[in-house]
Motif scaffolding. Structure first.
Motif, PDB file in Angstrom:
ATOM      1  N   THR A   8       0.841  -1.209   0.000  1.00  0.00           N
ATOM      2  CA  THR A   8       0.000   0.000   0.000  1.00  0.00           C
ATOM      3  C   THR A   8       0.869   1.250   0.000  1.00  0.00           C
ATOM      4  OG1 THR A   8      -0.170   0.190   2.431  1.00  0.00           O
ATOM      5  CG2 THR A   8      -1.803  -1.204   1.299  1.00  0.00           C
ATOM      6  N   GLY A   9       0.291   2.312  -0.554  1.00  0.00           N
ATOM      7  CA  GLY A   9       0.930   3.625  -0.600  1.00  0.00           C
ATOM      8  C   GLY A   9      -0.032   4.673  -0.095  1.00  0.00           C
ATOM      9  N   ALA A  10       0.370   5.910  -0.239  1.00  0.00           N
ATOM     10  CA  ALA A  10      -0.366   7.042   0.349  1.00  0.00           C
ATOM     11  C   ALA A  10      -1.828   7.074  -0.087  1.00  0.00           C
ATOM     12  CB  ALA A  10       0.327   8.342  -0.040  1.00  0.00           C
ATOM     13  N   GLY A  11      -2.146   6.518  -1.248  1.00  0.00           N
ATOM     14  CA  GLY A  11      -3.511   6.569  -1.763  1.00  0.00           C
ATOM     15  C   GLY A  11      -4.516   5.845  -0.905  1.00  0.00           C
ATOM     16  N   ILE A  12      -4.080   4.833  -0.125  1.00  0.00           N
ATOM     17  CA  ILE A  12      -5.055   4.113   0.697  1.00  0.00           C
ATOM     18  C   ILE A  12      -5.490   4.963   1.895  1.00  0.00           C
ATOM     19  CG2 ILE A  12      -3.494   2.878   2.282  1.00  0.00           C
ATOM     20  CD1 ILE A  12      -5.388   0.398   1.828  1.00  0.00           C
ATOM     21  N   SER A  13      -4.660   5.960   2.246  1.00  0.00           N
ATOM     22  CA  SER A  13      -5.024   6.841   3.373  1.00  0.00           C
ATOM     23  C   SER A  13      -5.636   8.159   2.908  1.00  0.00           C
ATOM     24  CB  SER A  13      -3.781   7.131   4.230  1.00  0.00           C
ATOM     25  OG  SER A  13      -3.307   5.930   4.826  1.00  0.00           O
ATOM     26  N   ALA A  14      -5.685   8.356   1.590  1.00  0.00           N
ATOM     27  CA  ALA A  14      -6.178   9.647   1.073  1.00  0.00           C
ATOM     28  C   ALA A  14      -7.613   9.927   1.537  1.00  0.00           C
ATOM     29  CB  ALA A  14      -6.100   9.659  -0.458  1.00  0.00           C
ATOM     30  N   GLU A  15      -8.478   8.916   1.513  1.00  0.00           N
ATOM     31  CA  GLU A  15      -9.889   9.142   1.893  1.00  0.00           C
ATOM     32  C   GLU A  15     -10.057   9.245   3.405  1.00  0.00           C
ATOM     33  OE1 GLU A  15     -10.626   6.027  -1.240  1.00  0.00           O
ATOM     34  OE2 GLU A  15     -12.655   6.791  -0.981  1.00  0.00           O
ATOM     35  N   SER A  16      -8.943   9.089   4.138  1.00  0.00           N
ATOM     36  CA  SER A  16      -8.971   9.366   5.575  1.00  0.00           C
ATOM     37  C   SER A  16      -8.513  10.795   5.848  1.00  0.00           C
ATOM     38  CB  SER A  16      -8.052   8.383   6.319  1.00  0.00           C
ATOM     39  OG  SER A  16      -8.565   7.060   6.211  1.00  0.00           O
ATOM     40  N   TYR A  53       7.737  16.114  10.819  1.00  0.00           N
ATOM     41  CA  TYR A  53       7.142  14.826  11.202  1.00  0.00           C
ATOM     42  C   TYR A  53       6.219  14.976  12.404  1.00  0.00           C
ATOM     43  CZ  TYR A  53       9.741  12.587   7.562  1.00  0.00           C
ATOM     44  OH  TYR A  53      10.194  12.241   6.316  1.00  0.00           O
ATOM     45  N   ASN A  54       6.429  15.993  13.265  1.00  0.00           N
ATOM     46  CA  ASN A  54       5.449  16.252  14.338  1.00  0.00           C
ATOM     47  C   ASN A  54       4.098  16.620  13.718  1.00  0.00           C
ATOM     48  OD1 ASN A  54       7.210  15.755  16.444  1.00  0.00           O
ATOM     49  ND2 ASN A  54       7.791  17.908  16.707  1.00  0.00           N
ATOM     50  N   ALA A  55       4.143  17.452  12.666  1.00  0.00           N
ATOM     51  CA  ALA A  55       2.894  17.865  12.000  1.00  0.00           C
ATOM     52  C   ALA A  55       2.229  16.657  11.340  1.00  0.00           C
ATOM     53  CB  ALA A  55       3.192  18.946  10.961  1.00  0.00           C
ATOM     54  N   ARG A  56       3.029  15.780  10.702  1.00  0.00           N
ATOM     55  CA  ARG A  56       2.451  14.599  10.047  1.00  0.00           C
ATOM     56  C   ARG A  56       1.884  13.638  11.097  1.00  0.00           C
ATOM     57  NH1 ARG A  56       6.071  11.800   5.711  1.00  0.00           N
ATOM     58  NH2 ARG A  56       4.106  10.741   5.306  1.00  0.00           N
ATOM     59  N   ARG A  57       2.528  13.577  12.270  1.00  0.00           N
ATOM     60  CA  ARG A  57       2.037  12.679  13.336  1.00  0.00           C
ATOM     61  C   ARG A  57       0.693  13.187  13.845  1.00  0.00           C
ATOM     62  NH1 ARG A  57       6.101  13.222  16.342  1.00  0.00           N
ATOM     63  NH2 ARG A  57       7.356  11.671  15.251  1.00  0.00           N
ATOM     64  N   ALA A  62      -5.234  12.423  14.042  1.00  0.00           N
ATOM     65  CA  ALA A  62      -6.600  12.963  13.912  1.00  0.00           C
ATOM     66  C   ALA A  62      -7.404  12.210  12.853  1.00  0.00           C
ATOM     67  CB  ALA A  62      -6.532  14.445  13.538  1.00  0.00           C
ATOM     68  N   ALA A  63      -6.725  11.402  12.047  1.00  0.00           N
ATOM     69  CA  ALA A  63      -7.407  10.684  10.955  1.00  0.00           C
ATOM     70  C   ALA A  63      -7.952   9.351  11.469  1.00  0.00           C
ATOM     71  CB  ALA A  63      -6.422  10.443   9.808  1.00  0.00           C
ATOM     72  N   GLN A  64      -8.935   8.828  10.734  1.00  0.00           N
ATOM     73  CA  GLN A  64      -9.514   7.525  11.097  1.00  0.00           C
ATOM     74  C   GLN A  64      -9.273   6.523   9.960  1.00  0.00           C
ATOM     75  OE1 GLN A  64     -10.733   6.817  14.068  1.00  0.00           O
ATOM     76  NE2 GLN A  64     -10.275   8.951  14.613  1.00  0.00           N
ATOM     77  N   PRO A  65      -9.082   5.241  10.294  1.00  0.00           N
ATOM     78  CA  PRO A  65      -8.986   4.242   9.222  1.00  0.00           C
ATOM     79  C   PRO A  65     -10.255   4.294   8.368  1.00  0.00           C
ATOM     80  CG  PRO A  65      -8.586   3.244  11.389  1.00  0.00           C
ATOM     81  CD  PRO A  65      -9.051   4.639  11.644  1.00  0.00           C
ATOM     82  N   ASN A  66     -10.106   3.989   7.070  1.00  0.00           N
ATOM     83  CA  ASN A  66     -11.294   4.016   6.209  1.00  0.00           C
ATOM     84  C   ASN A  66     -11.686   2.585   5.805  1.00  0.00           C
ATOM     85  OD1 ASN A  66      -9.886   3.288   3.695  1.00  0.00           O
ATOM     86  ND2 ASN A  66      -8.942   5.322   3.842  1.00  0.00           N
TER      87      ASN A  66
END
Ligand code: NAD
Ligand code: APR
Length: 229
Positions: A8-16, A53-57, A62-66
């Motif tokens: 998986t890559g960034a696209g699987i988390s895009a909708e989160s 990386y603090n900002a990305r963390r 704050a994101a949820q699994p989709n």
């Protein structure tokens, strides 16, 4: 008892709500890779990198699994063979979505690494330059992220599994970065059926047997339903 490997890559988390890297407004449009994703960048301005990386963390927390993350966890739980998820992502949405047989080949935001002794520990939400290593005490904490030019993690285990897999899927990755972009060729050499799941064909799209185009929350769920039916 078929073995399934899923990259998986960034696209699987895009909708989160987590932005990808190479979209028009992606991370690499806002930051120079060389400044925030290389050892040289960290040596030059460690605070810039630690703050990045603090900002990305914080974004990931704050994101949820989709539905796509949850579908892969259901596949692992219900499929009668091995299911291994190899993610290039550094967020923890696969874990929070229920996946357990998981490799973070580019590291993880929730992990800190000691540049002096290689000790790893759970990263605080906000890391600071000079944080002390809980093992050796050196003021050498860094994000446990694989930067450009560094070796991705657990490559032996990844290639061993690719060498015996029956199905290989790549989900939400542009196929721009090696060694991950080369996994489809490894799986094909092992005789696996290969499928690309993305909004559009990737840079290595022509190497897959088939493709399922559309948002991962829909395409991954449908693909898993078919495998488990
Ligand atoms: P690579 O082969 O993908 O990149 C080759 C070179 O391109 C690198 O030196 C990189 O610095 C440079 N580059 C400059 N701008 C770039 C851009 N916008 N996109 C991609 N590359 C760019 O990188 P590599 O040296 O083979 O990387 C080793 C590993 O580190 C790879 O698996 C890579 O995915 C990983 N990595 C992880 C992160 C992260 O944030 N998790 C960031 C960068 C690299
Ligand atoms: N559903 C499915 N795919 C999607 C979705 C979605 N909702 N949204 C975006 N995508 C796809 C895009 O079409 C693109 O192919 O996700 C991919 C994102 O590509 P990148 O931004 O390049 O991210 P990725 O492939 O994960 O980058 C690989 O490069 O910078 C390094 O280490 C970093 O892990 C990263 C690696």
């Amino acid at each position: 008892m078929s073995t399934i490997v899923i990259l998986t890559g960034a696209g699987i988390s895009a909708e989160s709500g987590i932005e990808t890297f190479r979209a028009e407004t992606g991370l690499w449009a806002q930051h120079r890779v060389e400044d925030v994703a290389t050892p040289e960048g960290f040596a030059k301005d460690p605070k810039l990198v630690v703050d990045f990386y603090n900002a990305r963390r914080a974004t990931a927390a704050a994101a949820q699994p989709n539905a796509a993350h949850r579908a892969l966890a259901r596949l692992e739980a219900e499929h009668d063979g091995e299911v291994l998820v190899v993610t290039q992502n550094v967020d923890d949405l696969h874990e929070r979505g229920g996946s357990q047989n998981l490799i973070h080949m580019h590291g993880a935001l929730n992990s800190a690494l000691c540049a002096a002794c290689d000790h790893r520990w759970p990263a605080p939400m906000t890391m600071a330059v000079g944080d002390a290593c809980p093992s050796c005490g050196a003021a050498a904490a860094r994000p446990d992220i694989v930067w450009f030019g560094e070796m991705p993690y657990q490559m032996d285990r990844i290639f061993e599994t690719l060498g015996r897999c029956d199905v290989f899927a790549a989900i939400g990755t542009s196929g721009n970065v090696y060694p991950a972009a080369g996994f489809v060729a490894e799986a094909a050499r092992a005789g696996a059926e290969t499928v690309e799941i993305n909004l559009e064909r990737s840079a290595v799209g022509s190497q897959f047997d088939s493709a399922r185009l559309g948002p991962a929350t829909q395409t991954v769920t449908a693909w898993v339903d078919e495998i488990l039916s």
